[in-house]
Design a protein around this motif. Sequence first.
Motif, PDB file in Angstrom:
ATOM      1  N   TYR A 113       0.875  -1.169   0.000  1.00 11.15           N
ATOM      2  CA  TYR A 113       0.000   0.000   0.000  1.00 11.15           C
ATOM      3  C   TYR A 113       0.911   1.216   0.000  1.00 11.15           C
ATOM      4  O   TYR A 113       1.730   1.388   0.919  1.00 11.15           O
ATOM      5  CB  TYR A 113      -0.946  -0.020   1.193  1.00 11.15           C
ATOM      6  N   VAL A 114       0.794   1.998  -1.049  1.00 10.89           N
ATOM      7  CA  VAL A 114       1.746   3.088  -1.290  1.00 10.89           C
ATOM      8  C   VAL A 114       1.009   4.418  -1.344  1.00 10.89           C
ATOM      9  O   VAL A 114      -0.190   4.489  -1.624  1.00 10.89           O
ATOM     10  CB  VAL A 114       2.503   2.859  -2.609  1.00 10.89           C
ATOM     11  N   THR A 115       1.755   5.475  -1.062  1.00 10.71           N
ATOM     12  CA  THR A 115       1.200   6.825  -1.163  1.00 10.71           C
ATOM     13  C   THR A 115       2.000   7.629  -2.173  1.00 10.71           C
ATOM     14  O   THR A 115       3.208   7.382  -2.369  1.00 10.71           O
ATOM     15  CB  THR A 115       1.207   7.538   0.199  1.00 10.71           C
ATOM     16  N   GLU A 116       1.330   8.580  -2.804  1.00 17.93           N
ATOM     17  CA  GLU A 116       1.999   9.528  -3.684  1.00 17.93           C
ATOM     18  C   GLU A 116       2.150  10.885  -2.995  1.00 17.93           C
ATOM     19  O   GLU A 116       2.574  11.854  -3.616  1.00 17.93           O
ATOM     20  CB  GLU A 116       1.199   9.680  -4.985  1.00 17.93           C
ATOM     21  N   GLU A 117       1.808  10.904  -1.702  1.00 18.72           N
ATOM     22  CA  GLU A 117       1.892  12.142  -0.932  1.00 18.72           C
ATOM     23  C   GLU A 117       3.254  12.306  -0.258  1.00 18.72           C
ATOM     24  O   GLU A 117       3.496  13.287   0.432  1.00 18.72           O
ATOM     25  CB  GLU A 117       0.771  12.163   0.116  1.00 18.72           C
ATOM     26  N   ILE A 118       4.127  11.321  -0.451  1.00 19.40           N
ATOM     27  CA  ILE A 118       5.517  11.401   0.009  1.00 19.40           C
ATOM     28  C   ILE A 118       6.403  11.065  -1.183  1.00 19.40           C
ATOM     29  O   ILE A 118       6.170  10.076  -1.881  1.00 19.40           O
ATOM     30  CB  ILE A 118       5.803  10.410   1.157  1.00 19.40           C
ATOM     31  N   ILE A 119       7.405  11.881  -1.427  1.00 24.95           N
ATOM     32  CA  ILE A 119       8.364  11.615  -2.495  1.00 24.95           C
ATOM     33  C   ILE A 119       9.758  11.521  -1.868  1.00 24.95           C
ATOM     34  O   ILE A 119      10.264  12.498  -1.317  1.00 24.95           O
ATOM     35  CB  ILE A 119       8.345  12.720  -3.564  1.00 24.95           C
ATOM     36  N   PHE A 120      10.358  10.337  -1.943  1.00 30.37           N
ATOM     37  CA  PHE A 120      11.703  10.154  -1.397  1.00 30.37           C
ATOM     38  C   PHE A 120      12.268   8.856  -1.958  1.00 30.37           C
ATOM     39  O   PHE A 120      11.564   7.839  -2.018  1.00 30.37           O
ATOM     40  CB  PHE A 120      11.668  10.108   0.130  1.00 30.37           C
ATOM     41  N   LYS A 121      13.523   8.882  -2.375  1.00 30.16           N
ATOM     42  CA  LYS A 121      14.090   7.713  -3.047  1.00 30.16           C
ATOM     43  C   LYS A 121      14.837   6.765  -2.103  1.00 30.16           C
ATOM     44  O   LYS A 121      15.554   5.875  -2.561  1.00 30.16           O
ATOM     45  CB  LYS A 121      15.014   8.161  -4.182  1.00 30.16           C
ATOM     46  N   TYR A 122      14.635   6.953  -0.782  1.00 32.95           N
ATOM     47  CA  TYR A 122      15.218   6.036   0.208  1.00 32.95           C
ATOM     48  C   TYR A 122      14.110   5.533   1.119  1.00 32.95           C
ATOM     49  O   TYR A 122      13.221   6.296   1.518  1.00 32.95           O
ATOM     50  CB  TYR A 122      16.313   6.738   1.016  1.00 32.95           C
ATOM     51  N   HIS A 123      14.183   4.244   1.462  1.00 29.13           N
ATOM     52  CA  HIS A 123      13.126   3.612   2.254  1.00 29.13           C
ATOM     53  C   HIS A 123      13.751   2.544   3.143  1.00 29.13           C
ATOM     54  O   HIS A 123      14.686   1.848   2.728  1.00 29.13           O
ATOM     55  CB  HIS A 123      12.093   2.990   1.301  1.00 29.13           C
ATOM     56  N   PRO A 124      13.273   2.375   4.383  1.00 27.87           N
ATOM     57  CA  PRO A 124      13.878   1.378   5.292  1.00 27.87           C
ATOM     58  C   PRO A 124      13.734  -0.068   4.827  1.00 27.87           C
ATOM     59  O   PRO A 124      14.524  -0.923   5.226  1.00 27.87           O
ATOM     60  CB  PRO A 124      13.099   1.590   6.602  1.00 27.87           C
ATOM     61  N   ILE A 125      12.740  -0.364   3.980  1.00 28.77           N
ATOM     62  CA  ILE A 125      12.479  -1.737   3.542  1.00 28.77           C
ATOM     63  C   ILE A 125      12.735  -1.922   2.054  1.00 28.77           C
ATOM     64  O   ILE A 125      13.444  -2.841   1.638  1.00 28.77           O
ATOM     65  CB  ILE A 125      11.017  -2.145   3.853  1.00 28.77           C
ATOM     66  N   ILE A 126      12.152  -1.066   1.252  1.00 28.47           N
ATOM     67  CA  ILE A 126      12.176  -1.218  -0.206  1.00 28.47           C
ATOM     68  C   ILE A 126      13.370  -0.477  -0.800  1.00 28.47           C
ATOM     69  O   ILE A 126      13.541   0.722  -0.573  1.00 28.47           O
ATOM     70  CB  ILE A 126      10.858  -0.691  -0.828  1.00 28.47           C
ATOM     71  N   ARG A 127      14.176  -1.209  -1.578  1.00 26.84           N
ATOM     72  CA  ARG A 127      15.348  -0.606  -2.224  1.00 26.84           C
ATOM     73  C   ARG A 127      15.270  -0.744  -3.741  1.00 26.84           C
ATOM     74  O   ARG A 127      16.274  -0.919  -4.416  1.00 26.84           O
ATOM     75  CB  ARG A 127      16.638  -1.239  -1.685  1.00 26.84           C
ATOM     76  N   TYR A 128      14.055  -0.677  -4.252  1.00 22.57           N
ATOM     77  CA  TYR A 128      13.848  -0.714  -5.696  1.00 22.57           C
ATOM     78  C   TYR A 128      13.579   0.699  -6.192  1.00 22.57           C
ATOM     79  O   TYR A 128      12.557   1.300  -5.869  1.00 22.57           O
ATOM     80  CB  TYR A 128      12.674  -1.634  -6.048  1.00 22.57           C
ATOM     81  N   LYS A 129      14.508   1.220  -6.983  1.00 23.81           N
ATOM     82  CA  LYS A 129      14.415   2.594  -7.448  1.00 23.81           C
ATOM     83  C   LYS A 129      13.171   2.809  -8.294  1.00 23.81           C
ATOM     84  O   LYS A 129      12.532   3.873  -8.234  1.00 23.81           O
ATOM     85  CB  LYS A 129      15.670   2.949  -8.251  1.00 23.81           C
ATOM     86  N   GLU A 130      12.789   1.777  -9.083  1.00 19.33           N
ATOM     87  CA  GLU A 130      11.626   1.890  -9.957  1.00 19.33           C
ATOM     88  C   GLU A 130      10.343   2.101  -9.155  1.00 19.33           C
ATOM     89  O   GLU A 130       9.387   2.699  -9.653  1.00 19.33           O
ATOM     90  CB  GLU A 130      11.496   0.638 -10.836  1.00 19.33           C
ATOM     91  N   VAL A 131      10.306   1.603  -7.932  1.00 21.47           N
ATOM     92  CA  VAL A 131       9.153   1.812  -7.060  1.00 21.47           C
ATOM     93  C   VAL A 131       9.201   3.195  -6.426  1.00 21.47           C
ATOM     94  O   VAL A 131       8.232   3.965  -6.468  1.00 21.47           O
ATOM     95  CB  VAL A 131       9.080   0.732  -5.960  1.00 21.47           C
TER      96      VAL A 131
END
Length: 263
Positions: free
Chosen positions: A214-232
């Motif tokens: 479940y994803v939001t478009e209300e946050i834009i940031f290319k680093y995430h504690p779990i997901i390391r897929y740039k395309e996501v």
Amino acid sequence: MKITIIIANLLILVSCSSQPETPLIPEEGSISFKRDIKIIDQKLVDSTYSRSLNKVLEHSRNSSVGIIKEIAVSRRSKNLGMQKIIDMQNMSKDAFKKTCHPNFMDKDLVNTFSFELGLILYAHTAKGSKSESCVIDPVNETITPLIRDKKNKVIKCMPTKYNYRNTHDFCITEYRNDTKVIHGYNCFKILLEINNPVPIAKELPRVKEKYIMYVTEEIIFKYHPIIRYKEVLEKYYPLEVIETSDLIEGYEKIYTLTEMTLK
């Protein structure tokens, strides 16, 4: 005249409310995810684990035969060669079990990002295991491990380039009608399907992994504690993740948001 003014004002209000708010680019605060392991079918877990383990061990034997032959010939000791094979097999088996079998994975795993002075402190903690941490520099796109000595002093390490996970034959499917609100952010469901290497045996055929997010478009940031897929991360920011793999079936890794104070 009054009616015309009222209609004009209403049109302005509707126009303003329909404009999307500026997405958040985090600079302060923190975000934490907790991982839970959900066993759905223990028999399926055990059978698919045994199947995959046999493939990993076979790969280990095949890749070590040439080295072992050289050791045995040079030292004139077949026993030494055989013992080396056994040791390598045991190491592979132990590493695969801790990495891939859900009954032996770390318990109460928490991944946290804390933002401070333009940097990100990443912490990875688990019950009964040594915590790991590093510093991510978003501007220079580097990552620096924080390693402590026996006196708990930080050992200076050189930063290296931050690498995203490689994507092969990936597919993202959106389900925008499947929505929920997570910590005040409007989210919708996506499915990421991707073929990834087998842990500790990357030469084996890739296995399919699925991520229901479940994803939001209300946050834009290319680093995430779990997901390391740039395309996501170039399009969405995941706030809930369910991970499954064809390597070991019958269970799920569920990552849920436990804390979020991003600003």
